[in-house]
Design a protein around this motif. Sequence first.
Motif, short mmCIF file in Angstrom:
data_model
loop_
_atom_site.label_atom_id
_atom_site.label_comp_id
_atom_site.label_asym_id
_atom_site.label_seq_id
_atom_site.Cartn_x
_atom_site.Cartn_y
_atom_site.Cartn_z
N GLY A 1 7.50 -12.79 -2.82
CA GLY A 1 6.99 -11.64 -3.54
C GLY A 1 6.64 -10.55 -2.53
O GLY A 1 6.47 -10.82 -1.33
N TYR A 2 6.53 -9.31 -3.00
CA TYR A 2 6.27 -8.17 -2.12
C TYR A 2 5.02 -7.43 -2.57
O TYR A 2 4.63 -7.46 -3.75
N ILE A 3 4.38 -6.77 -1.60
CA ILE A 3 3.21 -5.92 -1.85
C ILE A 3 3.56 -4.51 -1.40
O ILE A 3 3.92 -4.30 -0.23
N GLU A 4 3.44 -3.55 -2.30
CA GLU A 4 3.60 -2.15 -1.92
C GLU A 4 2.22 -1.60 -1.58
O GLU A 4 1.26 -1.80 -2.32
N ALA A 5 2.13 -0.90 -0.44
CA ALA A 5 0.83 -0.44 0.02
C ALA A 5 0.90 0.96 0.58
O ALA A 5 1.95 1.42 1.05
N ASN A 6 -0.23 1.63 0.52
CA ASN A 6 -0.43 2.91 1.21
C ASN A 6 -1.57 2.69 2.19
O ASN A 6 -2.73 2.68 1.80
N GLY A 7 -1.23 2.45 3.46
CA GLY A 7 -2.26 2.05 4.42
C GLY A 7 -2.78 0.68 4.05
O GLY A 7 -2.01 -0.28 3.90
N SER A 8 -4.10 0.57 3.85
CA SER A 8 -4.71 -0.70 3.47
C SER A 8 -4.86 -0.85 1.95
O SER A 8 -5.33 -1.89 1.48
N ASP A 9 -4.48 0.19 1.20
CA ASP A 9 -4.63 0.15 -0.26
C ASP A 9 -3.38 -0.41 -0.92
O ASP A 9 -2.27 0.07 -0.69
N VAL A 10 -3.58 -1.44 -1.74
CA VAL A 10 -2.46 -2.03 -2.47
C VAL A 10 -2.12 -1.14 -3.67
O VAL A 10 -2.99 -0.80 -4.47
N LEU A 11 -0.84 -0.80 -3.78
CA LEU A 11 -0.37 -0.02 -4.93
C LEU A 11 0.13 -0.93 -6.06
O LEU A 11 -0.13 -0.68 -7.23
N ARG A 12 0.85 -1.98 -5.68
CA ARG A 12 1.33 -2.91 -6.70
C ARG A 12 1.87 -4.18 -6.04
O ARG A 12 2.22 -4.19 -4.86
N PHE A 13 1.89 -5.24 -6.84
CA PHE A 13 2.53 -6.50 -6.46
C PHE A 13 3.87 -6.58 -7.18
O PHE A 13 3.98 -6.21 -8.35
N VAL A 14 4.89 -7.08 -6.49
CA VAL A 14 6.22 -7.16 -7.07
C VAL A 14 6.72 -8.60 -6.96
O VAL A 14 6.60 -9.23 -5.91
N GLU A 15 7.28 -9.12 -8.07
CA GLU A 15 7.84 -10.47 -8.04
C GLU A 15 9.09 -10.50 -7.14
O GLU A 15 9.59 -9.46 -6.70
N LYS A 16 9.61 -11.68 -6.92
CA LYS A 16 10.77 -11.84 -6.04
C LYS A 16 11.91 -10.93 -6.51
O LYS A 16 12.39 -11.06 -7.65
N PRO A 17 12.36 -10.02 -5.65
CA PRO A 17 13.36 -9.03 -6.08
C PRO A 17 14.79 -9.49 -5.83
O PRO A 17 15.04 -10.54 -5.21
#
Length: 471
Positions: A158-174
Amino acid sequence: MRLVPTILCGGAGSRLWPVSRDLHPKPFIRLADGQSLLHKAFLRGAKLPGVQEVLTVTNRELFFKTQDEFKEVNEANLPLSYLLEPFGRGTAAAIAAAALSVEKSHGGDALLLVLPADHLIEDQAAFAAAVAQATRLASAGRLVTFGIRPSAPDTGYGYIEANGSDVLRFVEKPSLETARSYVESGHFHWNSGMFCFSAASILREMEQHAGEVLSAVRACITASRAATGSNVTQLELDADTFDKVPNTSIDYAVMEKAQGVAVVPCDIGWSDIGSWNAIGDLAIADTQGNRIEGKAVLYDVSNCYFRGAGRVIGAVGVANLVVIDTPDALLIADKSRSQDVRHVYAQLKAEGNDAHKIHNTVHRPWGTYTILEEGPGFKVKRIEVKPGASLSLQMHHKRSEHWVVVSGTASVVNGEQQLTINANESTYIPALCKHRLANDTDQELVIIEVQSGGYLGEDDIVRFSDTYGRR
Protein backbone atom coordinates in the motif's frame (compact mmCIF):
# COMPACT_ATOMS: atom_id res chain seq x y z
CA MET A 1 8.75 9.85 27.73
CA ARG A 2 7.23 6.42 28.40
CA LEU A 3 7.57 4.25 25.32
CA VAL A 4 6.04 0.79 25.00
CA PRO A 5 7.13 -1.23 21.94
CA THR A 6 4.03 -3.20 20.96
CA ILE A 7 4.83 -6.27 18.88
CA LEU A 8 2.10 -7.82 16.74
CA CYS A 9 3.01 -11.49 16.32
CA GLY A 10 0.82 -13.83 14.31
CA GLY A 11 -0.37 -14.64 10.83
CA ALA A 12 0.16 -17.75 8.76
CA GLY A 13 2.97 -16.60 6.48
CA SER A 14 1.44 -18.67 3.69
CA ARG A 15 3.92 -17.32 1.09
CA LEU A 16 6.77 -18.80 3.15
CA TRP A 17 5.43 -22.35 3.35
CA PRO A 18 6.79 -24.96 4.09
CA VAL A 19 8.96 -23.37 6.80
CA SER A 20 6.08 -21.15 7.93
CA ARG A 21 2.99 -22.98 9.27
CA ASP A 22 -0.06 -21.92 11.28
CA LEU A 23 1.66 -22.92 14.54
CA HIS A 24 5.10 -21.79 13.35
CA PRO A 25 4.34 -18.57 11.47
CA LYS A 26 6.68 -16.17 9.73
CA PRO A 27 7.99 -14.33 12.83
CA PHE A 28 9.61 -17.56 14.05
CA ILE A 29 11.57 -18.24 10.86
CA ARG A 30 15.31 -18.17 11.52
CA LEU A 31 17.47 -16.19 9.14
CA ALA A 32 21.03 -16.97 8.12
CA ASP A 33 22.44 -15.22 11.21
CA GLY A 34 20.52 -17.57 13.52
CA GLN A 35 18.04 -14.96 14.73
CA SER A 36 14.33 -15.12 14.03
CA LEU A 37 12.32 -12.18 12.75
CA LEU A 38 10.68 -12.09 16.20
CA HIS A 39 14.10 -11.83 17.87
CA LYS A 40 14.90 -8.87 15.65
CA ALA A 41 11.56 -7.14 16.31
CA PHE A 42 12.09 -7.46 20.06
CA LEU A 43 15.64 -6.15 19.94
CA ARG A 44 14.86 -3.16 17.74
CA GLY A 45 12.20 -2.05 20.21
CA ALA A 46 14.06 -2.95 23.40
CA LYS A 47 17.19 -0.99 22.40
CA LEU A 48 15.31 2.32 22.18
CA PRO A 49 15.52 4.91 24.98
CA GLY A 50 12.59 5.34 27.36
CA VAL A 51 11.25 1.81 26.99
CA GLN A 52 9.08 0.81 29.97
CA GLU A 53 8.20 -2.72 28.92
CA VAL A 54 7.67 -4.77 25.77
CA LEU A 55 4.04 -5.64 25.04
CA THR A 56 3.23 -8.46 22.63
CA VAL A 57 -0.12 -9.31 21.07
CA THR A 58 -0.16 -12.88 19.84
CA ASN A 59 -2.30 -15.98 19.54
CA ARG A 60 -2.54 -17.88 22.80
CA GLU A 61 -1.31 -21.03 21.01
CA LEU A 62 1.96 -19.17 20.34
CA PHE A 63 2.44 -17.77 23.86
CA PHE A 64 4.99 -20.26 25.21
CA LYS A 65 6.86 -20.32 21.90
CA THR A 66 7.04 -16.50 21.99
CA GLN A 67 8.24 -16.59 25.61
CA ASP A 68 11.04 -18.96 24.67
CA GLU A 69 12.12 -16.65 21.84
CA PHE A 70 12.25 -13.61 24.12
CA LYS A 71 14.23 -15.45 26.80
CA GLU A 72 17.04 -15.81 24.27
CA VAL A 73 17.39 -12.05 23.69
CA ASN A 74 15.95 -10.22 26.73
CA GLU A 75 19.36 -9.63 28.28
CA ALA A 76 18.22 -6.40 29.98
CA ASN A 77 15.41 -8.34 31.70
CA LEU A 78 12.79 -5.83 30.55
CA PRO A 79 9.28 -6.38 31.92
CA LEU A 80 7.14 -8.30 29.43
CA SER A 81 3.39 -8.30 28.97
CA TYR A 82 1.23 -10.35 26.63
CA LEU A 83 -2.26 -10.04 25.22
CA LEU A 84 -3.30 -13.51 24.06
CA GLU A 85 -5.92 -13.71 21.33
CA PRO A 86 -7.97 -16.90 20.86
CA PHE A 87 -8.01 -16.16 17.11
CA GLY A 88 -7.21 -13.26 14.81
CA ARG A 89 -9.50 -10.26 14.56
CA GLY A 90 -7.28 -7.87 12.60
CA THR A 91 -4.90 -5.14 13.66
CA ALA A 92 -7.66 -2.76 14.85
CA ALA A 93 -8.67 -5.17 17.62
CA ALA A 94 -5.05 -5.93 18.55
CA ILE A 95 -4.12 -2.24 18.80
CA ALA A 96 -7.29 -1.37 20.73
CA ALA A 97 -6.47 -4.04 23.31
CA ALA A 98 -2.85 -2.88 23.48
CA ALA A 99 -3.83 0.79 23.93
CA LEU A 100 -6.28 -0.06 26.73
CA SER A 101 -3.57 -2.12 28.43
CA VAL A 102 -0.94 0.63 28.12
CA GLU A 103 -3.37 3.29 29.34
CA LYS A 104 -4.13 1.23 32.43
CA SER A 105 -0.48 0.41 33.20
CA HIS A 106 1.32 3.61 32.18
CA GLY A 107 -1.28 6.32 31.64
CA GLY A 108 -2.87 7.85 28.58
CA ASP A 109 0.18 9.87 27.57
CA ALA A 110 2.40 6.78 27.27
CA LEU A 111 3.39 6.06 23.67
CA LEU A 112 2.82 2.81 21.79
CA LEU A 113 5.33 1.93 19.09
CA VAL A 114 3.52 -0.70 17.02
CA LEU A 115 5.92 -3.14 15.33
CA PRO A 116 4.88 -6.09 13.17
CA ALA A 117 6.97 -9.09 14.23
CA ASP A 118 7.55 -10.34 10.70
CA HIS A 119 9.42 -7.40 9.19
CA LEU A 120 13.15 -6.90 8.78
CA ILE A 121 14.91 -3.59 9.47
CA GLU A 122 18.65 -3.59 8.79
CA ASP A 123 19.62 -0.05 9.87
CA GLN A 124 18.99 0.25 13.63
CA ALA A 125 20.48 3.74 13.86
CA ALA A 126 18.22 5.10 11.11
CA PHE A 127 15.27 3.32 12.73
CA ALA A 128 16.03 4.90 16.12
CA ALA A 129 16.23 8.34 14.47
CA ALA A 130 12.86 7.77 12.77
CA VAL A 131 11.32 6.68 16.07
CA ALA A 132 12.67 9.80 17.80
CA GLN A 133 10.95 11.94 15.17
CA ALA A 134 7.75 9.90 15.50
CA THR A 135 7.66 10.20 19.27
CA ARG A 136 7.88 13.99 19.05
CA LEU A 137 4.87 14.06 16.76
CA ALA A 138 2.98 11.46 18.82
CA SER A 139 3.64 13.36 22.05
CA ALA A 140 1.85 16.30 20.42
CA GLY A 141 -1.24 14.14 19.89
CA ARG A 142 -0.65 13.03 16.29
CA LEU A 143 -1.23 9.53 14.99
CA VAL A 144 2.04 8.66 13.27
CA THR A 145 2.83 6.10 10.62
CA PHE A 146 6.21 5.23 9.11
CA GLY A 147 6.55 5.60 5.35
CA ILE A 148 9.29 3.75 3.49
CA ARG A 149 10.90 5.61 0.62
CA PRO A 150 10.17 3.39 -2.40
CA SER A 151 13.18 2.04 -4.25
CA ALA A 152 11.09 1.00 -7.26
CA PRO A 153 7.45 0.65 -8.32
CA ASP A 154 5.94 -2.27 -6.41
CA THR A 155 2.36 -3.51 -6.55
CA GLY A 156 2.72 -5.55 -3.36
CA TYR A 157 2.55 -2.61 -0.96
CA GLY A 158 0.00 0.00 0.00
CA TYR A 159 1.09 3.62 -0.49
CA ILE A 160 0.87 6.83 1.55
CA GLU A 161 0.60 10.19 -0.19
CA ALA A 162 2.11 12.96 1.91
CA ASN A 163 2.91 16.65 1.95
CA GLY A 164 5.95 16.82 4.21
CA SER A 165 4.92 15.05 7.41
CA ASP A 166 1.18 15.43 6.73
CA VAL A 167 -0.63 12.41 5.34
CA LEU A 168 -2.97 13.27 2.48
CA ARG A 169 -4.34 9.80 1.81
CA PHE A 170 -3.73 6.06 2.02
CA VAL A 171 -3.88 4.07 -1.21
CA GLU A 172 -4.44 0.33 -1.58
CA LYS A 173 -2.05 -1.79 -3.63
CA PRO A 174 -1.99 -0.11 -7.07
CA SER A 175 -1.41 -1.32 -10.60
CA LEU A 176 2.16 -1.26 -11.88
CA GLU A 177 1.51 1.80 -14.02
CA THR A 178 -0.01 3.67 -11.07
CA ALA A 179 2.83 2.60 -8.77
CA ARG A 180 5.33 3.92 -11.31
CA SER A 181 3.61 7.32 -11.35
CA TYR A 182 3.61 7.37 -7.52
CA VAL A 183 7.34 6.76 -7.33
CA GLU A 184 8.10 9.34 -10.01
CA SER A 185 6.06 12.01 -8.20
CA GLY A 186 8.20 11.82 -5.05
CA HIS A 187 5.13 12.33 -2.83
CA PHE A 188 4.35 8.68 -2.05
CA HIS A 189 5.81 6.21 0.44
CA TRP A 190 5.27 2.51 1.01
CA ASN A 191 2.99 1.82 3.97
CA SER A 192 5.18 -0.06 6.47
CA GLY A 193 2.42 -1.03 8.92
CA MET A 194 4.38 0.53 11.82
CA PHE A 195 2.78 3.23 13.98
CA CYS A 196 3.43 5.48 16.95
CA PHE A 197 0.78 7.25 19.04
CA SER A 198 -0.18 7.86 22.64
CA ALA A 199 -2.68 5.51 24.22
CA ALA A 200 -5.08 8.41 24.75
CA SER A 201 -4.81 9.62 21.13
CA ILE A 202 -5.50 6.29 19.47
CA LEU A 203 -8.34 5.49 21.88
CA ARG A 204 -9.90 8.90 21.20
CA GLU A 205 -9.78 8.33 17.44
CA MET A 206 -11.09 4.79 17.80
CA GLU A 207 -13.98 6.08 19.86
CA GLN A 208 -14.85 8.41 16.98
CA HIS A 209 -14.17 6.20 13.95
CA ALA A 210 -14.27 2.60 15.21
CA GLY A 211 -16.49 2.70 18.27
CA GLU A 212 -17.89 -0.78 17.66
CA VAL A 213 -14.39 -2.26 17.71
CA LEU A 214 -13.35 -0.39 20.83
CA SER A 215 -16.49 -1.16 22.84
CA ALA A 216 -16.30 -4.85 21.92
CA VAL A 217 -12.63 -5.03 22.94
CA ARG A 218 -13.39 -3.28 26.23
CA ALA A 219 -16.11 -5.85 26.96
CA CYS A 220 -13.70 -8.64 26.07
CA ILE A 221 -11.00 -7.35 28.42
CA THR A 222 -13.54 -7.10 31.25
CA ALA A 223 -14.45 -10.75 30.72
CA SER A 224 -10.85 -11.93 30.41
CA ARG A 225 -8.51 -13.42 32.96
CA ALA A 226 -5.09 -12.02 33.82
CA ALA A 227 -2.06 -13.74 35.32
CA THR A 228 1.04 -12.09 36.73
CA GLY A 229 4.36 -13.80 37.32
CA SER A 230 7.97 -12.80 37.77
CA ASN A 231 8.44 -9.83 35.42
CA VAL A 232 5.68 -11.17 33.12
CA THR A 233 2.00 -10.24 32.82
CA GLN A 234 -0.43 -11.99 30.54
CA LEU A 235 -4.09 -11.44 29.70
CA GLU A 236 -5.87 -14.25 27.88
CA LEU A 237 -8.70 -12.66 25.92
CA ASP A 238 -12.08 -14.33 26.40
CA ALA A 239 -13.06 -16.23 23.24
CA ASP A 240 -16.83 -15.72 23.45
CA THR A 241 -16.64 -11.93 23.73
CA PHE A 242 -13.65 -11.61 21.38
CA ASP A 243 -15.70 -13.37 18.72
CA LYS A 244 -18.00 -10.32 18.70
CA VAL A 245 -15.16 -7.90 17.82
CA PRO A 246 -15.34 -6.73 14.17
CA ASN A 247 -12.49 -8.08 12.05
CA THR A 248 -10.78 -5.09 10.44
CA SER A 249 -7.42 -3.39 10.03
CA ILE A 250 -6.26 -0.28 11.88
CA ASP A 251 -5.64 1.41 8.52
CA TYR A 252 -9.23 0.99 7.37
CA ALA A 253 -10.86 1.49 10.78
CA VAL A 254 -8.93 4.58 11.91
CA MET A 255 -5.87 5.80 10.00
CA GLU A 256 -7.68 6.44 6.70
CA LYS A 257 -10.43 8.40 8.47
CA ALA A 258 -8.63 10.35 11.21
CA GLN A 259 -7.59 13.97 10.75
CA GLY A 260 -4.01 15.17 11.17
CA VAL A 261 -2.30 11.82 10.65
CA ALA A 262 1.47 12.25 10.31
CA VAL A 263 4.08 10.23 8.45
CA VAL A 264 7.79 9.87 9.10
CA PRO A 265 9.51 9.14 5.78
CA CYS A 266 12.48 6.87 6.38
CA ASP A 267 15.15 4.77 4.73
CA ILE A 268 15.87 2.07 7.31
CA GLY A 269 16.63 -1.06 5.29
CA TRP A 270 13.02 -2.23 5.63
CA SER A 271 11.49 -5.34 4.10
CA ASP A 272 8.31 -7.18 4.91
CA ILE A 273 10.02 -10.46 3.92
CA GLY A 274 7.01 -11.34 1.80
CA SER A 275 8.48 -14.16 -0.29
CA TRP A 276 11.26 -16.71 -0.50
CA ASN A 277 13.01 -14.39 -2.93
CA ALA A 278 13.25 -11.78 -0.18
CA ILE A 279 14.76 -14.26 2.28
CA GLY A 280 17.08 -15.68 -0.37
CA ASP A 281 18.42 -12.23 -1.13
CA LEU A 282 19.77 -12.06 2.44
CA ALA A 283 22.19 -14.92 1.73
CA ILE A 284 25.52 -14.38 -0.06
CA ALA A 285 25.48 -15.34 -3.75
CA ASP A 286 28.14 -17.51 -5.35
CA THR A 287 29.70 -16.74 -8.74
CA GLN A 288 26.68 -18.23 -10.52
CA GLY A 289 24.15 -16.22 -8.51
CA ASN A 290 23.13 -19.19 -6.36
CA ARG A 291 22.32 -18.63 -2.69
CA ILE A 292 22.54 -21.58 -0.31
CA GLU A 293 21.49 -22.18 3.29
CA GLY A 294 22.31 -25.71 4.37
CA LYS A 295 24.15 -28.22 2.19
CA ALA A 296 23.73 -28.27 -1.58
CA VAL A 297 25.84 -29.85 -4.33
CA LEU A 298 25.32 -28.09 -7.66
CA TYR A 299 26.32 -28.77 -11.26
CA ASP A 300 25.54 -26.27 -14.03
CA VAL A 301 23.08 -24.37 -11.80
CA SER A 302 22.48 -20.61 -11.77
CA ASN A 303 20.40 -17.98 -10.00
CA CYS A 304 18.76 -20.42 -7.56
CA TYR A 305 18.04 -20.30 -3.84
CA PHE A 306 18.40 -23.53 -1.84
CA ARG A 307 17.45 -23.87 1.83
CA GLY A 308 17.86 -27.25 3.50
CA ALA A 309 17.15 -28.68 6.93
CA GLY A 310 19.77 -31.41 7.22
CA ARG A 311 19.61 -33.45 4.02
CA VAL A 312 21.94 -32.78 1.11
CA ILE A 313 20.22 -31.13 -1.86
CA GLY A 314 21.59 -32.04 -5.29
CA ALA A 315 20.75 -30.04 -8.41
CA VAL A 316 21.83 -30.35 -12.05
CA GLY A 317 21.17 -28.09 -15.02
CA VAL A 318 18.49 -25.84 -13.50
CA ALA A 319 18.12 -22.09 -13.17
CA ASN A 320 15.91 -19.53 -11.45
CA LEU A 321 14.45 -21.92 -8.86
CA VAL A 322 13.57 -21.71 -5.20
CA VAL A 323 14.05 -25.05 -3.41
CA ILE A 324 13.01 -25.25 0.27
CA ASP A 325 13.50 -28.62 1.95
CA THR A 326 12.06 -29.44 5.40
CA PRO A 327 11.77 -32.83 7.13
CA ASP A 328 8.14 -33.29 6.05
CA ALA A 329 7.66 -31.09 2.97
CA LEU A 330 9.55 -29.93 -0.12
CA LEU A 331 8.86 -26.77 -2.13
CA ILE A 332 10.13 -26.24 -5.68
CA ALA A 333 9.11 -22.98 -7.35
CA ASP A 334 10.13 -20.74 -10.22
CA LYS A 335 11.65 -17.62 -8.66
CA SER A 336 9.31 -15.41 -10.67
CA ARG A 337 6.31 -17.22 -9.10
CA SER A 338 7.44 -17.24 -5.47
CA GLN A 339 4.42 -15.14 -4.41
CA ASP A 340 2.16 -17.98 -5.58
CA VAL A 341 3.37 -20.38 -2.87
CA ARG A 342 0.31 -19.26 -0.89
CA HIS A 343 -1.86 -21.29 -3.27
CA VAL A 344 -0.11 -24.51 -2.18
CA TYR A 345 -0.70 -23.57 1.45
CA ALA A 346 -4.38 -22.79 0.74
CA GLN A 347 -4.93 -26.15 -0.97
CA LEU A 348 -3.33 -28.06 1.90
CA LYS A 349 -5.54 -26.19 4.34
CA ALA A 350 -8.67 -26.88 2.28
CA GLU A 351 -7.79 -30.59 2.20
CA GLY A 352 -7.27 -30.70 5.96
CA ASN A 353 -3.63 -31.70 5.50
CA ASP A 354 -1.66 -30.98 8.70
CA ALA A 355 1.31 -29.81 6.60
CA HIS A 356 -0.29 -26.34 6.51
CA LYS A 357 -0.49 -26.22 10.30
CA ILE A 358 2.41 -27.96 12.01
CA HIS A 359 5.89 -29.34 11.39
CA ASN A 360 7.05 -32.82 12.31
CA THR A 361 8.67 -31.11 15.30
CA VAL A 362 6.02 -29.42 17.44
CA HIS A 363 6.78 -26.97 20.24
CA ARG A 364 4.97 -27.22 23.55
CA PRO A 365 5.46 -25.19 26.76
CA TRP A 366 7.30 -28.14 28.32
CA GLY A 367 9.57 -28.82 25.30
CA THR A 368 9.12 -30.44 21.88
CA TYR A 369 8.05 -33.64 20.21
CA THR A 370 9.12 -34.89 16.79
CA ILE A 371 7.17 -37.48 14.80
CA LEU A 372 9.78 -39.99 13.60
CA GLU A 373 7.47 -42.43 11.86
CA GLU A 374 3.79 -43.30 11.69
CA GLY A 375 1.49 -45.75 9.98
CA PRO A 376 -1.79 -47.60 10.51
CA GLY A 377 -2.14 -48.20 14.24
CA PHE A 378 1.22 -46.77 15.37
CA LYS A 379 3.19 -43.56 15.79
CA VAL A 380 6.77 -43.07 17.03
CA LYS A 381 7.83 -39.78 18.66
CA ARG A 382 11.01 -38.29 20.06
CA ILE A 383 10.04 -36.21 23.11
CA GLU A 384 12.32 -33.62 24.72
CA VAL A 385 11.30 -32.21 28.12
CA LYS A 386 12.98 -29.06 29.43
CA PRO A 387 14.66 -29.10 32.86
CA GLY A 388 12.04 -28.57 35.56
CA ALA A 389 9.13 -29.00 33.13
CA SER A 390 6.29 -31.51 33.07
CA LEU A 391 3.49 -32.60 30.79
CA SER A 392 -0.10 -32.52 32.04
CA LEU A 393 -1.64 -35.28 34.14
CA GLN A 394 -3.66 -36.91 31.38
CA MET A 395 -5.36 -39.95 29.94
CA HIS A 396 -6.06 -41.34 26.45
CA HIS A 397 -9.18 -43.24 25.42
CA LYS A 398 -7.93 -44.78 22.20
CA ARG A 399 -4.20 -45.40 22.53
CA SER A 400 -1.55 -46.95 24.73
CA GLU A 401 2.03 -45.69 24.99
CA HIS A 402 5.44 -47.21 25.64
CA TRP A 403 8.15 -44.84 26.91
CA VAL A 404 11.87 -45.53 26.64
CA VAL A 405 14.27 -43.04 28.26
CA VAL A 406 17.16 -42.16 25.95
CA SER A 407 18.91 -39.62 28.18
CA GLY A 408 18.16 -37.90 31.45
CA THR A 409 15.89 -39.04 34.25
CA ALA A 410 12.09 -39.20 33.98
CA SER A 411 9.69 -38.78 36.89
CA VAL A 412 6.56 -40.68 35.89
CA VAL A 413 3.05 -41.06 37.21
CA ASN A 414 1.65 -44.32 35.82
CA GLY A 415 -1.73 -44.99 37.35
CA GLU A 416 -1.13 -45.46 41.09
CA GLN A 417 2.64 -45.77 40.63
CA GLN A 418 5.25 -43.02 41.09
CA LEU A 419 8.32 -44.06 39.08
CA THR A 420 11.84 -42.80 38.43
CA ILE A 421 13.07 -44.04 35.06
CA ASN A 422 16.68 -43.68 33.94
CA ALA A 423 18.35 -44.04 30.56
CA ASN A 424 17.79 -47.47 28.92
CA GLU A 425 14.74 -48.09 31.12
CA SER A 426 11.07 -48.01 30.09
CA THR A 427 7.44 -48.10 31.19
CA TYR A 428 4.13 -49.01 29.53
CA ILE A 429 1.06 -46.75 29.74
CA PRO A 430 -2.20 -48.57 28.85
CA ALA A 431 -5.24 -46.75 27.49
CA LEU A 432 -7.53 -45.16 30.14
CA CYS A 433 -4.61 -44.90 32.59
CA LYS A 434 -3.84 -41.52 34.20
CA HIS A 435 -0.21 -40.62 33.61
CA ARG A 436 2.30 -37.79 33.66
CA LEU A 437 5.85 -37.34 32.37
CA ALA A 438 8.08 -34.83 34.20
CA ASN A 439 11.71 -33.77 34.29
CA ASP A 440 12.67 -32.82 37.85
CA THR A 441 16.37 -32.46 37.02
CA ASP A 442 18.49 -29.64 35.59
CA GLN A 443 19.34 -31.71 32.50
CA GLU A 444 17.25 -32.22 29.36
CA LEU A 445 15.13 -35.37 29.27
CA VAL A 446 14.79 -37.28 25.99
CA ILE A 447 12.45 -40.24 25.52
CA ILE A 448 11.14 -42.29 22.63
CA GLU A 449 7.37 -42.79 22.75
CA VAL A 450 5.68 -45.55 20.76
CA GLN A 451 1.91 -45.10 20.47
CA SER A 452 -0.42 -47.88 19.37
CA GLY A 453 -4.17 -47.99 18.97
CA GLY A 454 -7.09 -47.42 16.65
CA TYR A 455 -6.87 -43.60 16.86
CA LEU A 456 -3.69 -41.58 17.46
CA GLY A 457 -4.87 -37.99 17.04
CA GLU A 458 -3.54 -35.27 19.33
CA ASP A 459 -7.10 -34.47 20.45
CA ASP A 460 -7.38 -37.81 22.30
CA ILE A 461 -6.14 -36.18 25.50
CA VAL A 462 -8.13 -35.73 28.70
CA ARG A 463 -6.23 -33.32 30.97
CA PHE A 464 -6.81 -33.53 34.73
CA SER A 465 -4.24 -30.89 35.73
CA ASP A 466 -1.76 -28.77 33.82
CA THR A 467 1.10 -26.53 34.95
CA TYR A 468 0.54 -24.18 32.02
CA GLY A 469 -3.21 -23.61 32.38
CA ARG A 470 -4.15 -25.49 29.21
CA ARG A 471 -7.68 -26.85 29.10
